[in-house]
Design a protein around this motif. Structure first.
Motif, PDB file in Angstrom:
ATOM      1  N   THR A  74       0.822  -1.220   0.000  1.00  0.00           N
ATOM      2  CA  THR A  74       0.000   0.000   0.000  1.00  0.00           C
ATOM      3  C   THR A  74       0.856   1.271   0.000  1.00  0.00           C
ATOM      4  O   THR A  74       0.358   2.344   0.341  1.00  0.00           O
ATOM      5  N   TRP A  75       2.130   1.161  -0.415  1.00  0.00           N
ATOM      6  CA  TRP A  75       2.983   2.354  -0.349  1.00  0.00           C
ATOM      7  C   TRP A  75       2.465   3.471  -1.242  1.00  0.00           C
ATOM      8  O   TRP A  75       2.530   4.639  -0.892  1.00  0.00           O
ATOM      9  N   SER A  76       1.934   3.100  -2.434  1.00  0.00           N
ATOM     10  CA  SER A  76       1.448   4.127  -3.349  1.00  0.00           C
ATOM     11  C   SER A  76       0.231   4.853  -2.770  1.00  0.00           C
ATOM     12  O   SER A  76       0.133   6.084  -2.842  1.00  0.00           O
ATOM     13  N   ALA A  77      -0.700   4.096  -2.187  1.00  0.00           N
ATOM     14  CA  ALA A  77      -1.885   4.710  -1.579  1.00  0.00           C
ATOM     15  C   ALA A  77      -1.489   5.585  -0.399  1.00  0.00           C
ATOM     16  O   ALA A  77      -2.078   6.654  -0.181  1.00  0.00           O
ATOM     17  N   TYR A  78      -0.468   5.164   0.342  1.00  0.00           N
ATOM     18  CA  TYR A  78      -0.027   5.933   1.501  1.00  0.00           C
ATOM     19  C   TYR A  78       0.573   7.272   1.084  1.00  0.00           C
ATOM     20  O   TYR A  78       0.265   8.316   1.668  1.00  0.00           O
ATOM     21  N   GLU A  79       1.425   7.259   0.074  1.00  0.00           N
ATOM     22  CA  GLU A  79       2.040   8.523  -0.331  1.00  0.00           C
ATOM     23  C   GLU A  79       1.017   9.476  -0.939  1.00  0.00           C
ATOM     24  O   GLU A  79       1.113  10.701  -0.758  1.00  0.00           O
ATOM     25  N   LYS A  80       0.003   8.950  -1.618  1.00  0.00           N
ATOM     26  CA  LYS A  80      -1.060   9.807  -2.142  1.00  0.00           C
ATOM     27  C   LYS A  80      -1.884  10.403  -1.001  1.00  0.00           C
ATOM     28  O   LYS A  80      -2.287  11.572  -1.052  1.00  0.00           O
ATOM     29  N   LEU A  81      -2.129   9.591   0.033  1.00  0.00           N
ATOM     30  CA  LEU A  81      -2.870  10.089   1.184  1.00  0.00           C
ATOM     31  C   LEU A  81      -2.053  11.149   1.927  1.00  0.00           C
ATOM     32  O   LEU A  81      -2.589  12.181   2.354  1.00  0.00           O
ATOM     33  N   CYS A  82      -0.745  10.913   2.067  1.00  0.00           N
ATOM     34  CA  CYS A  82       0.119  11.895   2.726  1.00  0.00           C
ATOM     35  C   CYS A  82       0.112  13.221   1.974  1.00  0.00           C
ATOM     36  O   CYS A  82       0.121  14.301   2.583  1.00  0.00           O
ATOM     37  N   ASP A  83       0.087  13.142   0.645  1.00  0.00           N
ATOM     38  CA  ASP A  83       0.018  14.356  -0.175  1.00  0.00           C
ATOM     39  C   ASP A  83      -1.235  15.164   0.174  1.00  0.00           C
ATOM     40  O   ASP A  83      -1.178  16.376   0.394  1.00  0.00           O
ATOM     41  N   ARG A  84      -2.367  14.502   0.265  1.00  0.00           N
ATOM     42  CA  ARG A  84      -3.615  15.191   0.580  1.00  0.00           C
ATOM     43  C   ARG A  84      -3.616  15.722   2.004  1.00  0.00           C
ATOM     44  O   ARG A  84      -4.135  16.817   2.275  1.00  0.00           O
ATOM     45  N   ILE A  85      -3.028  14.961   2.920  1.00  0.00           N
ATOM     46  CA  ILE A  85      -2.961  15.404   4.312  1.00  0.00           C
ATOM     47  C   ILE A  85      -2.129  16.669   4.440  1.00  0.00           C
ATOM     48  O   ILE A  85      -2.537  17.637   5.084  1.00  0.00           O
ATOM     49  N   LEU A  86      -0.963  16.678   3.811  1.00  0.00           N
ATOM     50  CA  LEU A  86      -0.080  17.835   3.914  1.00  0.00           C
ATOM     51  C   LEU A  86      -0.701  19.073   3.277  1.00  0.00           C
ATOM     52  O   LEU A  86      -0.578  20.183   3.808  1.00  0.00           O
ATOM     53  N   ARG A  87      -1.362  18.903   2.158  1.00  0.00           N
ATOM     54  CA  ARG A  87      -1.986  20.052   1.497  1.00  0.00           C
ATOM     55  C   ARG A  87      -3.174  20.591   2.305  1.00  0.00           C
ATOM     56  O   ARG A  87      -3.483  21.784   2.241  1.00  0.00           O
ATOM     57  N   TYR A  88      -3.832  19.722   3.055  1.00  0.00           N
ATOM     58  CA  TYR A  88      -4.909  20.175   3.935  1.00  0.00           C
ATOM     59  C   TYR A  88      -4.352  20.898   5.154  1.00  0.00           C
ATOM     60  O   TYR A  88      -4.863  21.954   5.562  1.00  0.00           O
ATOM     61  N   LEU A  89      -3.279  20.353   5.733  1.00  0.00           N
ATOM     62  CA  LEU A  89      -2.716  20.926   6.952  1.00  0.00           C
ATOM     63  C   LEU A  89      -2.001  22.247   6.695  1.00  0.00           C
ATOM     64  O   LEU A  89      -2.090  23.177   7.497  1.00  0.00           O
ATOM     65  N   PHE A  90      -1.272  22.338   5.575  1.00  0.00           N
ATOM     66  CA  PHE A  90      -0.397  23.495   5.347  1.00  0.00           C
ATOM     67  C   PHE A  90      -0.640  24.135   3.976  1.00  0.00           C
ATOM     68  O   PHE A  90       0.281  24.256   3.169  1.00  0.00           O
ATOM     69  N   PRO A  91      -1.840  24.579   3.689  1.00  0.00           N
ATOM     70  CA  PRO A  91      -2.144  25.093   2.338  1.00  0.00           C
ATOM     71  C   PRO A  91      -1.430  26.382   2.004  1.00  0.00           C
ATOM     72  O   PRO A  91      -1.166  26.658   0.827  1.00  0.00           O
ATOM     73  N   ASN A  92      -1.111  27.189   3.004  1.00  0.00           N
ATOM     74  CA  ASN A  92      -0.498  28.500   2.754  1.00  0.00           C
ATOM     75  C   ASN A  92       0.943  28.590   3.233  1.00  0.00           C
ATOM     76  O   ASN A  92       1.573  29.635   3.090  1.00  0.00           O
ATOM     77  N   ASP A  93       1.457  27.512   3.797  1.00  0.00           N
ATOM     78  CA  ASP A  93       2.767  27.559   4.430  1.00  0.00           C
ATOM     79  C   ASP A  93       3.904  27.082   3.520  1.00  0.00           C
ATOM     80  O   ASP A  93       5.062  27.418   3.769  1.00  0.00           O
ATOM     81  N   LEU A  94       3.580  26.291   2.521  1.00  0.00           N
ATOM     82  CA  LEU A  94       4.598  25.672   1.682  1.00  0.00           C
ATOM     83  C   LEU A  94       4.301  25.924   0.209  1.00  0.00           C
ATOM     84  O   LEU A  94       3.146  26.042  -0.199  1.00  0.00           O
ATOM     85  N   HIS A  95       5.344  25.965  -0.574  1.00  0.00           N
ATOM     86  CA  HIS A  95       5.189  26.228  -2.012  1.00  0.00           C
ATOM     87  C   HIS A  95       6.102  25.287  -2.786  1.00  0.00           C
ATOM     88  O   HIS A  95       7.188  24.952  -2.340  1.00  0.00           O
ATOM     89  N   GLY A  96       5.663  24.880  -3.956  1.00  0.00           N
ATOM     90  CA  GLY A  96       6.503  24.090  -4.840  1.00  0.00           C
ATOM     91  C   GLY A  96       6.078  22.647  -4.951  1.00  0.00           C
ATOM     92  O   GLY A  96       5.782  22.160  -6.035  1.00  0.00           O
ATOM     93  N   TRP A  97       6.026  21.952  -3.820  1.00  0.00           N
ATOM     94  CA  TRP A  97       5.651  20.541  -3.813  1.00  0.00           C
ATOM     95  C   TRP A  97       6.402  19.771  -4.906  1.00  0.00           C
ATOM     96  O   TRP A  97       5.813  19.091  -5.717  1.00  0.00           O
ATOM     97  N   HIS A  98       7.716  19.908  -4.896  1.00  0.00           N
ATOM     98  CA  HIS A  98       8.548  19.249  -5.909  1.00  0.00           C
ATOM     99  C   HIS A  98       8.775  17.796  -5.523  1.00  0.00           C
ATOM    100  O   HIS A  98       9.287  17.491  -4.449  1.00  0.00           O
ATOM    101  N   ARG A  99       8.405  16.904  -6.402  1.00  0.00           N
ATOM    102  CA  ARG A  99       8.530  15.477  -6.136  1.00  0.00           C
ATOM    103  C   ARG A  99       9.925  14.998  -6.502  1.00  0.00           C
ATOM    104  O   ARG A  99      10.415  15.239  -7.610  1.00  0.00           O
ATOM    105  N   GLN A 100      10.567  14.309  -5.576  1.00  0.00           N
ATOM    106  CA  GLN A 100      11.933  13.847  -5.757  1.00  0.00           C
ATOM    107  C   GLN A 100      11.916  12.328  -5.872  1.00  0.00           C
ATOM    108  O   GLN A 100      11.848  11.615  -4.887  1.00  0.00           O
TER     109      GLN A 100
END
Length: 368
Positions: A210-236
């Motif tokens: 379930t690693w793929s589902a987890y990283e997608k969920l983490c993406d949504r969690i972070l964007r909900y928690l910090f919508p104005n605090d972070l910029h770029g969201w560059h995937r490495q």
């Protein structure tokens, strides 16, 4: 959420209670009935210091900190401590919607949202008109606390204020009753996205499948928690065992005290996020891998690792060594802490305040 008695939030809540009492509010203690009824709804103070409605309120919890009465008016009162002095509108809106809805359920006539930040006159008017509750900010509290000099000293110390940081104080009303705002007949919609994300995280299986589902969920969690605090969201992207296939590198926007701390005191313009979907606690090897992606001269000295079960003792020692020897800060956040931050955001509290507390505790306990 149960606040630690040593936390700034708990101290602020208790101080607000005493300031209200100094201004002739009858604030109800734990376990005592208010003794007033609205229709068929009796209001009862819970053992946690909050208020619950009876069975006719469909068993819903109060959703605010305590009630108080002044004259024949019942107030539902919610207290929010923010480390950041600047008003964060989305958080205030979430807190106001929750208070208005829960206050109506509990049978209160008026609602009061007490916040540690400072509101402009325009923002206050907009929010009060929209939610039909009274907003009390740090300037109001300073006026009210002036009735008891010892309370004023405590408030200044807790908010770390000085005389030059108290504008407009003489222009604000000095009496709590100088408001005609009453709770609306119908409750406004509450934010439920945090609850939904919590449920998804709890239901998601841990492990490689379930690693793929987890990283997608983490993406949504972070964007909900910090919508104005972070910029770029560059995937490495990088090669790994499938449990931490990629991370994010984001540019920090210093909108709150926590991000300002990272930028100005740790000299980190960027923050690295990693997702570890392991069933067990991550070990020192995973911390060592993460540390290699932190660059002292690249203004990238901070990593926040989302791990389902947290970090082992050896892994924690590795993070301590990275901070002590190279000035690299790595915070490991487990499912329980993520859920806590999601619930904070839904209640209109600042989830970065929890990150600040985690970083503060980490640095205070840093061994030689």
């Amino acid at each position: 959420m149960t606040l630690s008695t040593n936390s700034s939030g708990f101290q602020f809540e208790q101080l607000v209670r005493r300031i209200l009492e100094a201004n002739h509010f009858d604030v109800h203690e734990a376990g005592l009935s208010i003794g007033l009824e609205t229709g068929k709804r009796a209001i009862v103070v819970s053992s946690s210091g909050g208020v619950r409605a009876d069975a006719n309120a469909r068993g819903q919890s109060a959703g605010f900190d305590f009630t108080a009465t002044m004259g024949n008016e019942i107030w539902a009162i919610e207290v929010k401590f923010y480390r950041t002095a600047r008003a964060q509108v989305t958080l205030l809106e979430s807190a106001a919607a929750r208070l208005a809805a829960r206050g109506i359920i509990a049978g209160a006539r008026k609602g009061m949202l007490v916040v540690s930040c400072q509101l402009s006159s325009a923002l206050r008017t907009t929010l009060e008109d929209r939610f039909s509750i009274t907003f009390i900010d740090r300037v109001d509290l300073l006026n009210w606390a002036a009735r008891a000099p010892e309370l004023l000293d405590e408030l200044n110390a807790l908010l770390e204020l000085d005389s030059i940081a108290i504008p407009e104080a003489s222009e604000r009303p000095t009496e709590p009753t100088q408001t005609s705002k009453r709770l609306p007949e119908t409750s406004p919609p509450e934010d439920t996205k945090g609850t939904e994300l919590c449920q998804e995280l709890k239901a998601l299986k841990r492990g490689k499948s379930t690693w793929s589902a987890y990283e997608k969920l983490c993406d949504r969690i972070l964007r909900y928690l910090f919508p104005n605090d972070l910029h770029g969201w560059h995937r490495q992207k990088r090669t790994d065992d499938g449990l931490n296939r990629f991370d994010y590198i984001c540019r920090i926007r210093p909108t709150t005290d926590f991000w300002q701390f990272l930028l100005h005191h740790l000299d980190s313009r960027y923050v690295l996020f990693e997702f570890k979907n392991y069933a067990d606690k991550i070990k020192q090897g995973q911390i060592l891998t993460t540390e290699k992606y932190l660059l002292e001269r690249g203004l990238r000295r901070v990593a926040i690792v989302l791990s389902r079960a947290g970090a082992s003792t050896d892994a924690i020692k590795m993070t301590q060594g990275a901070m002590r020897e190279h000035g690299k800060l790595m915070l490991v956040i487990d499912d329980g802490q993520i859920i806590d931050m999601l619930q904070m955001k839904e209640r209109g509290e600042d989830p970065t305040d929890r990150l600040f507390e985690l970083a503060d505790d980490f640095l205070l306990a840093l061994p030689r």
